[in-house]
Motif scaffolding. Structure first.
Motif, PDB file in Angstrom:
ATOM      1  N   THR A  90       1.294  -1.871  -0.288  1.00  0.00           N
ATOM      2  CA  THR A  90       0.211   0.129   0.316  1.00  0.00           C
ATOM      3  C   THR A  90       0.645   1.607  -0.403  1.00  0.00           C
ATOM      4  N   ALA A  91       1.920   1.348   1.074  1.00  0.00           N
ATOM      5  CA  ALA A  91       2.867   2.703   1.145  1.00  0.00           C
ATOM      6  C   ALA A  91       3.571   2.874  -0.483  1.00  0.00           C
ATOM      7  N   LEU A  92       3.721   1.645  -1.022  1.00  0.00           N
ATOM      8  CA  LEU A  92       4.284   2.160  -2.464  1.00  0.00           C
ATOM      9  C   LEU A  92       3.721   2.337  -3.622  1.00  0.00           C
ATOM     10  N   CYS A  99       8.296  13.429 -11.531  1.00  0.00           N
ATOM     11  CA  CYS A  99       6.931  12.347 -12.037  1.00  0.00           C
ATOM     12  C   CYS A  99       7.087  11.660 -13.269  1.00  0.00           C
ATOM     13  N   GLN A 100       8.501  12.415 -13.946  1.00  0.00           N
ATOM     14  CA  GLN A 100       8.544  11.692 -15.540  1.00  0.00           C
ATOM     15  C   GLN A 100       9.816  10.801 -15.693  1.00  0.00           C
ATOM     16  N   ARG A 101      10.433   9.753 -14.015  1.00  0.00           N
ATOM     17  CA  ARG A 101      11.345   8.867 -13.841  1.00  0.00           C
ATOM     18  C   ARG A 101      10.090   8.059 -13.412  1.00  0.00           C
ATOM     19  N   THR A 102       8.713   8.487 -12.466  1.00  0.00           N
ATOM     20  CA  THR A 102       8.416   8.068 -12.087  1.00  0.00           C
ATOM     21  C   THR A 102       7.079   6.918 -12.617  1.00  0.00           C
ATOM     22  N   THR A 103       6.882   8.023 -13.935  1.00  0.00           N
ATOM     23  CA  THR A 103       5.469   7.780 -14.754  1.00  0.00           C
ATOM     24  C   THR A 103       5.882   5.957 -15.473  1.00  0.00           C
ATOM     25  N   THR A 104       7.660   6.699 -15.651  1.00  0.00           N
ATOM     26  CA  THR A 104       8.085   6.083 -16.786  1.00  0.00           C
ATOM     27  C   THR A 104       8.358   4.142 -16.520  1.00  0.00           C
ATOM     28  N   GLN A 105       8.954   4.697 -15.257  1.00  0.00           N
ATOM     29  CA  GLN A 105       9.200   3.680 -14.156  1.00  0.00           C
ATOM     30  C   GLN A 105       8.805   2.088 -13.573  1.00  0.00           C
ATOM     31  N   LEU A 106       7.749   3.433 -13.262  1.00  0.00           N
ATOM     32  CA  LEU A 106       7.791   2.482 -11.156  1.00  0.00           C
ATOM     33  C   LEU A 106       5.787   2.440 -11.757  1.00  0.00           C
ATOM     34  N   CYS A 107       5.037   3.480 -11.834  1.00  0.00           N
ATOM     35  CA  CYS A 107       4.090   2.774 -11.821  1.00  0.00           C
ATOM     36  C   CYS A 107       3.214   1.497 -12.009  1.00  0.00           C
ATOM     37  N   TRP A 108       3.560   1.682 -13.605  1.00  0.00           N
ATOM     38  CA  TRP A 108       2.906   0.891 -14.196  1.00  0.00           C
ATOM     39  C   TRP A 108       3.095  -0.847 -13.650  1.00  0.00           C
ATOM     40  N   PRO A 109       5.435  -1.044 -13.561  1.00  0.00           N
ATOM     41  CA  PRO A 109       4.645  -2.211 -12.840  1.00  0.00           C
ATOM     42  C   PRO A 109       4.210  -2.842 -11.855  1.00  0.00           C
ATOM     43  N   LEU A 110       4.462  -1.879 -10.231  1.00  0.00           N
ATOM     44  CA  LEU A 110       3.561  -2.504  -9.168  1.00  0.00           C
ATOM     45  C   LEU A 110       2.107  -1.938  -8.903  1.00  0.00           C
ATOM     46  N   LEU A 111       1.511  -1.397 -10.292  1.00  0.00           N
ATOM     47  CA  LEU A 111       0.353  -1.191 -10.033  1.00  0.00           C
ATOM     48  C   LEU A 111      -0.003  -3.392 -10.774  1.00  0.00           C
ATOM     49  N   LYS A 112       0.628  -3.789 -12.284  1.00  0.00           N
ATOM     50  CA  LYS A 112       0.297  -4.510 -12.688  1.00  0.00           C
ATOM     51  C   LYS A 112       0.458  -5.623 -11.523  1.00  0.00           C
ATOM     52  N   GLN A 113       1.161  -6.070 -10.915  1.00  0.00           N
ATOM     53  CA  GLN A 113       1.890  -6.344  -9.636  1.00  0.00           C
ATOM     54  C   GLN A 113       0.091  -6.961  -9.469  1.00  0.00           C
ATOM     55  N   VAL A 114      -0.537  -6.085  -8.644  1.00  0.00           N
ATOM     56  CA  VAL A 114      -1.741  -5.899  -7.549  1.00  0.00           C
ATOM     57  C   VAL A 114      -2.841  -5.991  -8.725  1.00  0.00           C
ATOM     58  N   LEU A 115      -3.460  -6.113  -9.567  1.00  0.00           N
ATOM     59  CA  LEU A 115      -4.242  -6.557 -10.990  1.00  0.00           C
ATOM     60  C   LEU A 115      -4.816  -7.583 -10.691  1.00  0.00           C
ATOM     61  N   PRO A 116      -4.002  -9.324 -10.406  1.00  0.00           N
ATOM     62  CA  PRO A 116      -4.953  -9.823 -10.657  1.00  0.00           C
ATOM     63  C   PRO A 116      -5.859 -10.227  -9.392  1.00  0.00           C
ATOM     64  N   GLY A 117      -5.736  -9.213  -8.340  1.00  0.00           N
ATOM     65  CA  GLY A 117      -6.243  -9.357  -6.629  1.00  0.00           C
ATOM     66  C   GLY A 117      -7.662  -8.508  -6.890  1.00  0.00           C
ATOM     67  N   ASN A 118      -8.062  -8.763  -6.166  1.00  0.00           N
ATOM     68  CA  ASN A 118      -9.855  -8.017  -6.421  1.00  0.00           C
ATOM     69  C   ASN A 118      -9.218  -6.452  -5.601  1.00  0.00           C
ATOM     70  N   LEU A 119      -8.888  -5.640  -6.269  1.00  0.00           N
ATOM     71  CA  LEU A 119      -8.574  -4.155  -5.592  1.00  0.00           C
ATOM     72  C   LEU A 119     -10.037  -3.831  -5.462  1.00  0.00           C
ATOM     73  N   LEU A 137       2.155  10.138 -18.966  1.00  0.00           N
ATOM     74  CA  LEU A 137       1.280  10.243 -17.999  1.00  0.00           C
ATOM     75  C   LEU A 137       0.309   9.971 -18.979  1.00  0.00           C
ATOM     76  N   VAL A 138       0.213  10.683 -19.825  1.00  0.00           N
ATOM     77  CA  VAL A 138      -1.250   9.489 -21.453  1.00  0.00           C
ATOM     78  C   VAL A 138      -0.712   8.316 -21.142  1.00  0.00           C
ATOM     79  N   HIS A 139      -0.120   8.126 -21.688  1.00  0.00           N
ATOM     80  CA  HIS A 139       0.515   6.465 -21.662  1.00  0.00           C
ATOM     81  C   HIS A 139       0.239   5.367 -20.591  1.00  0.00           C
ATOM     82  N   LEU A 140       0.470   6.819 -19.387  1.00  0.00           N
ATOM     83  CA  LEU A 140       0.300   5.278 -18.131  1.00  0.00           C
ATOM     84  C   LEU A 140      -1.684   5.267 -18.184  1.00  0.00           C
ATOM     85  N   ALA A 141      -1.796   6.747 -18.045  1.00  0.00           N
ATOM     86  CA  ALA A 141      -3.489   6.187 -17.710  1.00  0.00           C
ATOM     87  C   ALA A 141      -4.422   5.830 -18.761  1.00  0.00           C
TER      88      ALA A 141
END
Length: 1201
Positions: free
Chosen positions: A1022-1024, A1040-1060, A1089-1093
């Motif tokens: 949750t914290a991450l 913002c740019q570094r986090t968007t391109t490198q971090l946000c999607w891999p973290l979210l992808k990890q929890v997608l199979p669960g029930n959010l 950011l558009v790509h991530l959204a």
């Protein structure tokens, strides 16, 4: 609409404009007048007649300009709603103004000409070519009326090219229509421009000698300049064939004009743009005509004439342009000449090189530096680098470099011809200094390339120059009459020092290259050893010159590998410099120059032991005894110097390749440290903050803060222990070769994965001292508790604050350039205390950061290590300021995580990072909340006690800490293939604008094993996620740019199979849209950011209808378009659209929440309508088989569209 109405309104407008422009007007009147004028432009139905009346020749220039501005406003904002007849009326009147509504070319104000040309271009952008096919003919007709009209036509053509091609300030279809029509007519336009230029230049030349014709000549000259400026706007993008047409007539003309003083700058600009053109090599070949006799003659004679007339700004600007032309010519030659090319080396190549060398030896440092990149390209070129003419130029280039490396030409001085030129090029000495440092580095690079082609010449020159400097008398110059440390010593401006400094840089560059380039047998060993002997026998009491001598010793040291018997003499020279003093037994503090020499000697010894350990090993005992002798006197060396020498010994001990012997040596070396560190008194001091404050003297009140420092010795003892532990942990290692490690007893076994397990000979000694180190870190962290800060003495109330030098680095302020090297460094005891706390804190964490890579499993398996670290390094974090937290994350946590084997993730890393990440999220959220509130309440008066500079510092620190935290999370969680993590250290000076525009996240960004381990713990997960997504709307674009391109999607992808939770999904998506609102103005950020959204919406919209509800809240979202997008997304059968098309559609949907730059937020929108398409695509009918059409007409029809 009556004439009286128009006249009445015009009178009011004239009064209003007069009030606005009158400096004596009150602010209230001015605002009222401005409001009246703006409302008139927006609402009045009779703007056109009023504007035309105000633009009449009889009015003053200011009123006319306002009248024309009204007309421009009408064209820009009302054109679409105007009746056709009114448009024609306005167009005809504006063309009439060009024809006879302006003063003559020499009298008319330039701002009137500018606005008039703008109006015509605005009409062209809306009507040409479809509704105004004769526009070019009309301009041609106007130009035949005289110089005044011709100049205006030039302005129109230039402005049109700028708007359509350069700045592209109109919708795509209109831009395409206009550009294609321009291209179709380019032959006519170019012919018109060239004819205009030629005719006016001929008339000007013919008339300029006759006094009676002076005004006429000036008018022709003006048109010539305008024609050149217009050509410059076209040469950049038109087909190269237009530039090289008629046997390069245009280039020939431009070369001729280089010798025409009034037109030469414009001509050189055009020539530069033409010669810098990229494109197909085949098309660029005709540009080689500029290497011909005629062109080269004109270019060189123009340069000689301009230079011969002394330093006049106009001529100097022209010289710079000519220099750029020669550079661009060199680049074209390098591109066109290749092993597989039919272009030959030009006959005038030698003449070109001589001319180029003339610029390299010009007094202007700026001109000298401009030539370096081209020299580098020539020396590197596969064909030209073997050319005898270029090889013959190398000695001359190196000789020129010997002069150019001498640091003279400061704008505030008069000690060199360069100074006069520098006053044109640089605002201050600091500016010049920064420029010169990068120029010198560039020169070093090019000299090394030259020496790759001819290493022996460079070495001979270096040897001659070195011998000359060793025998030349020292000239300290007039600067130093006030020297506080004895007469005759150099300052950094002294003639002798600048020569020594340049010679040292030269010899370093060429000697290192010689060893890389020449075969071992060809190296002139005898000459090198002779030079080394001369340098070793040279004695000087001048610290600045001695520093140069030491650099020369290091540069010549590789020769010692051929003659090891010289090593003891080298060591003696270096050790003598370690204890260097200008005046022996002096009580005054050492000067900065003396400190630098001693530090330099220490680092030379370390470098020697690091790079040539096998060579030094036989002399180990001599080295060891020397160091022991120096260490026996506690006051002889500073702590840093002592530890540097110990590090050198440790580096050599690595060559024992015998675990027991090295372990015994390290035990002996560290015995004094262990004795001091483990003594009961030290144990008490390190574990109790109060005792610590008292021991280091931070609770005292001191009467003389410069000379009195009773606890200095206590501080130096703690520093000595910490420096030594760090040095040993950093330098002690096992042999690199597995077989040697095995034979020496370093190899313990193998991991299940087959990785060898080594043991470090320093482990036992360091772990013995480990508990007290953690105690010191815990105590240091606790010093920031309010009750401890209160115990600091009056003198030391700010002892835990940042050093000034740190503040300046964070705020990006330049360090003062000319610190006096000859004056003693009288630091106050407070500055010394601040330095002590800062260095101690950093070094403690450096030890922890190096402990993992150094001691490996022996460190990771320390009992309860995670708990021990949590209760020391991570204690009292709430009170620890950002400037202390940053280095902790960078030098301790990050290296520890990167070097930790996966076996210890569960026991060490996760228990430590979990609470840390949770804490960092809370801390950063609070900090950004304060910053955001502060910017919302910026008009509040409560900021008086917190000056702006302090606010800026705090804000910049939060930014840098944010980058550090996001970088740490990325390093822990995401593996980026092919990217070295260690290179991503946060850059202090990074501005928000320093944006990469690389957009799409790397496809291979996957979670690491550690990332998965952390994400499996719910609270850490949750914290991450919250930190990553919340950071998108924090005001730091880079993060913002570094986090968007490198971090946000891999973290979210990890929890997608669960029930959010639906709320969580909405929050993630909303966070990205908020990020777009704040950072959308930066292209790189916006695209990421558009790509991530888009990724989130595509992946989660089928499961969560809540996302559609979020989309519906976006301002101005077209609902039908959203429905269409959604239906395609939810119905996989319909999804035939390419990914890019879907993403573009999505971007148009969310356009309402993409932030705009401040300058655009309140700008009135200009709407230019598309006209009927010029080029209709012909679709073949389905019944006829195009390919089987016997005449083949169907096939050609396809390509005619």
């Amino acid at each position: 609409m009556s004439a009286e109405q128009v006249s009445g309104l015009c009178e009011q407008l004239v009064k209003a404009v007069t009030v606005i422009m009158d400096p004596a007007s009150t602010q209230r009147y001015r605002l009222e007048a401005l409001k009246f004028c703006e409302e008139f432009k927006e609402k009045c139905p009779i703007c056109v007649p009023c504007g035309l009346k105000l633009a009449e020749k009889t009015q003053t220039a200011i009123v006319r300009h306002f009248g024309l501005q009204i007309l421009e406003h009408v064209v820009k904002f009302r054109w679409n709603s105007m009746p056709r007849l009114e448009k024609v009326y306005l167009k005809n009147n504006v063309m009439g103004l060009i024809s006879n509504g302006t003063q003559s070319i020499l009298e008319e104000e330039s701002h009137i000409k500018d606005v008039l040309s703008r109006i015509v271009v605005e009409m062209i952008k809306r009507e040409w070519p479809q509704h105004w096919p004769d526009m070019l003919k009309e301009l041609d007709t106007l130009s035949k009326q005289g110089e005044t009209q011709t100049e205006l036509v030039m302005f129109i053509l230039l402005r049109l090219a700028e708007d359509v091609v350069t700045f592209q300030t109109l919708p795509t279809q209109r831009r395409r229509d206009i550009q294609q029509t321009l291209t179709q007519n380019m032959e006519k336009i170019f012919s018109f421009l060239l004819t205009t230029l030629q005719q006016n230049v001929n008339k000007y030349r013919h008339m300029k000698t006759e006094l009676a014709q002076e005004p006429k000549a000036q008018a022709n000259c003006r048109v010539g300049i305008a024609a050149l400026n217009t050509l410059a706007g076209y040469i950049d993008w038109v087909a190269l064939s237009h530039i090289t047409a008629d046997n390069c007539k245009l280039l020939e003309m431009l070369c001729l004009l280089l010798n025409e003083p009034e037109l030469q700058i414009g001509a050189s600009e055009c020539l530069l743009i033409a010669v810098s053109r990229k494109g197909k090599l085949e098309d660029r070949k005709p540009l080689m005509v500029l290497f011909g006799d005629v062109a080269m003659h004109y270019i060189l004679s123009a340069a000689q004439t301009a230079d011969g007339e002394g330093l006049v700004e106009k001529h100097y600007v022209f010289l710079k342009r000519l220099c750029q032309v020669l550079c661009a010519l060199g680049s074209q030659l390098c591109a066109l000449l290749g092993s597989d090319s039919d272009v030959e080396t030009p006959a005038n190549f030698g003449k070109y090189l001589e001319a180029f060398l003339a610029f390299t030896t010009h007094p202007s440092q700026f001109l000298r530096s401009s030539t370096q990149i081209t020299w580098g390209a020539l020396f590197r070129h596969e064909v030209l680098s073997h050319d005898p003419l270029l090889l013959a130029m190398i000695p001359k280039y190196l000789r020129a470099s010997m002069t150019n490396l001498v640091k003279v030409g400061f704008p505030s001085k008069t000690d060199s011809p360069s100074c006069e030129y520098s006053r044109f090029d640089f605002d201050s000495d600091e500016d010049f200094n920064a420029f010169f440092n990068s120029f010198r580095a560039q020169q070093g690079e090019v000299m090394r390339m030259a020496c790759r082609l001819d290493p022996r010449t460079g070495f001979q020159m270096a040897g001659e120059w070195l011998k000359y400097q060793l025998t030349a008398p020292v000239d300290a110059g007039p600067m130093n009459s006030c020297s506080r440390t004895g007469e005759g010593l150099c300052s950094i401006f002294s003639p002798s020092f600048v020569q020594w400094d340049a010679m040292t840089f030269f010899s370093e560059s060429v000697i290192s290259q010689m060893f890389r380039t020449m075969d071992k047998d060809d190296i002139p060993v005898n000459d090198g050893i002779d030079l080394l002997q001369l340098v070793l026998n040279f004695e000087t009491k001048d610290p600045l010159i001695l520093s140069c001598v030491l650099t020369n010793v290091s540069a010549l040291f590789p020769f010692v590998t051929y003659r090891p018997e010289c090593l003891p003499q080298v060591l003696s020279k270096l050790f003598a410099s370690v204890t260097f003093e200008v005046i022996e037994e002096s009580k005054a503090p050492r000067t900065r120059a003396v400190k630098n020499v001693r530090r330099h000697a220490c680092s030379s010894i370390i470098k020697m032991c690091r790079d040539y350990p096998q060579l030094v090993l036989p002399n180990f005992e001599m080295l060891y005894n020397h160091v022991k002798q120096l260490l026996s006197n506690e006051l002889l060396l500073t702590q840093m110097e002592k530890c540097a020498l110990m590090e050198a010994l440790v580096l050599i001990s690595n060559q024992f390749k015998d675990y027991q012997r090295q372990k015994a040596f390290l035990e002996e070396l560290m015995a004094p440290v262990a004795g001091l560190w483990l003594s009961p008194e030290m144990q008490r001091v390190l574990s109790d903050p109060e005792a610590f404050i008292s021991y280091v003297g931070a609770d005292n009140k001191i009467a003389d803060p410069v000379l009195e420092d009773p606890s200095g010795l206590n501080r130096s003892r703690i520093s000595f222990c910490v420096y030594t532990i760090l040095g040993v942990v950093k330098r002690a290692r096992w042999p690199a070769a597995t077989e040697e490690a095995k034979a020496g007893g370093f190899l313990l076994g193998y991991m299940p994965s087959g990785t060898p397990i080594y043991r470090n000979p320093c482990t036992e000694q360091v772990l013995k001292l480990f508990d007290n180190l953690l105690a010191l870190i815990r105590t240091h962290n606790n010093l920031y508790m309010p009750e401890m800060v209160a115990r600091l003495g009056e003198t030391f109330a700010k002892a835990l604050d940042m050093l000034e030098v740190e503040k300046n680095a964070i705020l990006g302020l330049p360090q003062p350039l000319l610190e006096l090297y000859d004056s003693p460094v009288y630091k106050t005891v407070l500055e010394r205390m601040q330095g002590f706390f800062c260095t101690l804190y950093d070094n403690c964490f450096h030890i922890l950061g190096n402990a993992g890579p150094s001691m490996q499993q022996d460190f990771y398996t320390v009992e309860g290590l995670a708990t021990q670290l949590l209760s020391s390094a991570f204690i009292n974090l709430n009170n620890i300021p950002d400037y202390r937290l940053r280095p902790m994350l960078r030098v301790f946590v990050k290296p520890l995580v990167l070097s930790c084997p996966s076996e210890y993730y569960e026991t060490l890393v996760c228990p430590m990072l979990g609470p840390l990440f949770t804490y960092l999220h809370v801390r950063l959220s609070q900090k950004w909340q304060v910053i955001n509130q502060r910017s919302m309440l910026c008009e509040d008066d409560a900021a008086d006690d917190n000056p702006e500079s302090q606010e800026m510092l705090e804000e910049q620190l939060v930014r840098l800490l944010t980058r550090e935290v996001m970088d740490l999370i990325t390093v822990c969680c995401v593996s980026k293939k092919g990217v070295e993590h260690n290179t991503t250290a946060a850059v202090d000076g990074d501005d928000d604008e320093a944006m990469a525009t690389e957009v799409t996240p790397p496809a291979s960004a996957e979670l690491t094993e550690l990332g998965k381990c952390l994400m499996n713990q719910e609270d850490v997960c949750t914290a991450l996620l919250i930190t990553a997504y919340a950071s998108l709307s924090w005001k730091d674009t880079l993060s913002c740019q570094r986090t968007t391109t490198q971090l946000c999607w891999p973290l979210l992808k990890q929890v997608l199979p669960g029930n959010l939770l639906p709320d969580a999904v909405s929050w993630f998506f909303t966070s990205v849209l908020k990020g777009l609102q704040i950072h959308g103005q930066h292209d790189g950020c916006m695209a990421a950011l558009v790509h991530l959204a888009f990724q989130i919406y595509e992946a989660l919209r089928p499961r969560y209808t809540e996302l559609k509800a979020v989309m519906e809240q976006i301002p101005d979202i077209p609902r039908d378009s959203l429905e269409q997008f959604d239906s395609k997304l939810l119905n996989p059968a319909l999804q035939k659209v390419a990914d890019k098309r879907r993403k573009d559609h999505f971007k148009r949907l969310i356009a309402g929440c993409i932030g705009k730059p401040l300058a655009e937020q309140f700008r009135k929108e200009v709407h230019i309508r598309n006209l009927p398409s010029l080029f209709k695509k012909v679709k073949p009918s389905l019944e006829t088989d195009v390919l089987q059409n016997e005449d083949g007409e169907g096939l050609t029809a396809l390509f005619e569209a």
